[in-house]
Design a protein around this motif. Sequence first.
Motif, PDB file in Angstrom:
ATOM      1  N   UNK A 139       0.406 -25.882 -10.836  1.00 51.01           N
ATOM      2  CA  UNK A 139       1.026 -26.869  -9.941  1.00 51.01           C
ATOM      3  C   UNK A 139       0.924 -26.458  -8.469  1.00 51.01           C
ATOM      4  N   UNK A 140       0.165 -25.433  -8.177  1.00 47.07           N
ATOM      5  CA  UNK A 140       0.044 -24.971  -6.782  1.00 47.07           C
ATOM      6  C   UNK A 140       1.246 -24.145  -6.395  1.00 47.07           C
ATOM      7  N   UNK A 141       1.057 -22.848  -6.354  1.00 46.79           N
ATOM      8  CA  UNK A 141       2.197 -21.996  -5.992  1.00 46.79           C
ATOM      9  C   UNK A 141       2.269 -21.856  -4.475  1.00 46.79           C
ATOM     10  N   UNK A 142       3.468 -21.949  -3.933  1.00 48.61           N
ATOM     11  CA  UNK A 142       3.653 -21.839  -2.483  1.00 48.61           C
ATOM     12  C   UNK A 142       3.458 -20.374  -2.075  1.00 48.61           C
ATOM     13  N   UNK A 143       2.533 -20.137  -1.158  1.00 49.11           N
ATOM     14  CA  UNK A 143       2.258 -18.770  -0.698  1.00 49.11           C
ATOM     15  C   UNK A 143       3.232 -18.411   0.414  1.00 49.11           C
TER      16      UNK A 143
END
Length: 233
Positions: free
Chosen positions: A228-232
């Motif tokens: 789901x797209x990890x927040x960096x």
Amino acid sequence: MKTLVITGGSRGIGLATAREFAAAGWSVVSVARRACAVAGAHHVAADLSDPGWAERHGEELRAAVAGSDTIALVHNAGLLTRDSVASVTQATLREVLQVNLLACVQLDQLLLPRMGPGSAIVYVGSTLGEKAVAGSCAYVVSKHALVGLARATAQDLAGRRIHSVCVCPGFTDTGMLRDHVGGEPAVLAAIAAGSTFGRLVEPEEIARVILFCATNPSVNGAVIHANLGQIER
Ligand SMILES: NC(=O)c1ccc[n+]([C@@H]2O[C@H](COP(=O)([O-])OP(=O)(O)OC[C@H]3O[C@@H](n4cnc5c(N)ncnc54)[C@H](OP(=O)(O)O)[C@@H]3O)[C@@H](O)[C@H]2O)c1
């Protein structure tokens, strides 16, 4: 006949994957300690942490796939421990590597002679196959190795028209994750907030990625992240 052979089809991502394949017309064989709840699934009751499991259950497994020309072999069973490089014991490291890595090679070697063109091997890795966090040393090591195994599989099987993929889930709402955080709702909420969608991945979403990968040879050798797209930060 098309057969899914999956390790850990008893719960979580494995159960969701067994359901997804069954709905798409595949027969299901699950290798785990507990049974798979999919109707008609063949249960091979094996403990993958025992290095002798393959010898004990080899005949049963080969019989379970008899008559299948297309096999999707999904290495999904996994063990997540809490440890660090300073504290991990040899026993823990061996057990995690046995379940998460060595059992995959044992199963590959059991079934490859039965796998015809169009078959596939899907390794279920993790975000932690390509990056590390503190506190999960044995798991991180095993999942990095699994990426290597998936790539080696694609190379070694060149010409056989059997493809291999590593699917790397992010934080997925299963017993493994809930057990790991001690069922703490606040911790789960914080983890969910770390995704660009603000939620955990559902096991069914990973199951759909696995089915796609198992049936699309163009992804041979790929490492596919489904997080789901990890927040960096
Ligand atoms: N959930 C996540 O956030 C997440 C994230 C990244 C990657 N993954 C990976 O996704 C895969 C599935 O995880 P999950 O979250 O669905 O975990 P889960 O709910 O804990 O399920 C794990 C499965 O592995 C099987 N298993 C574990 N130890 C076994 C053993 N010794 N012998 C045979 N089977 C064994 C279990 O079956 P029995 O207990 O019946 O034997 C169970 O079906 C794992 O490889 C995991 O590393 C999960």
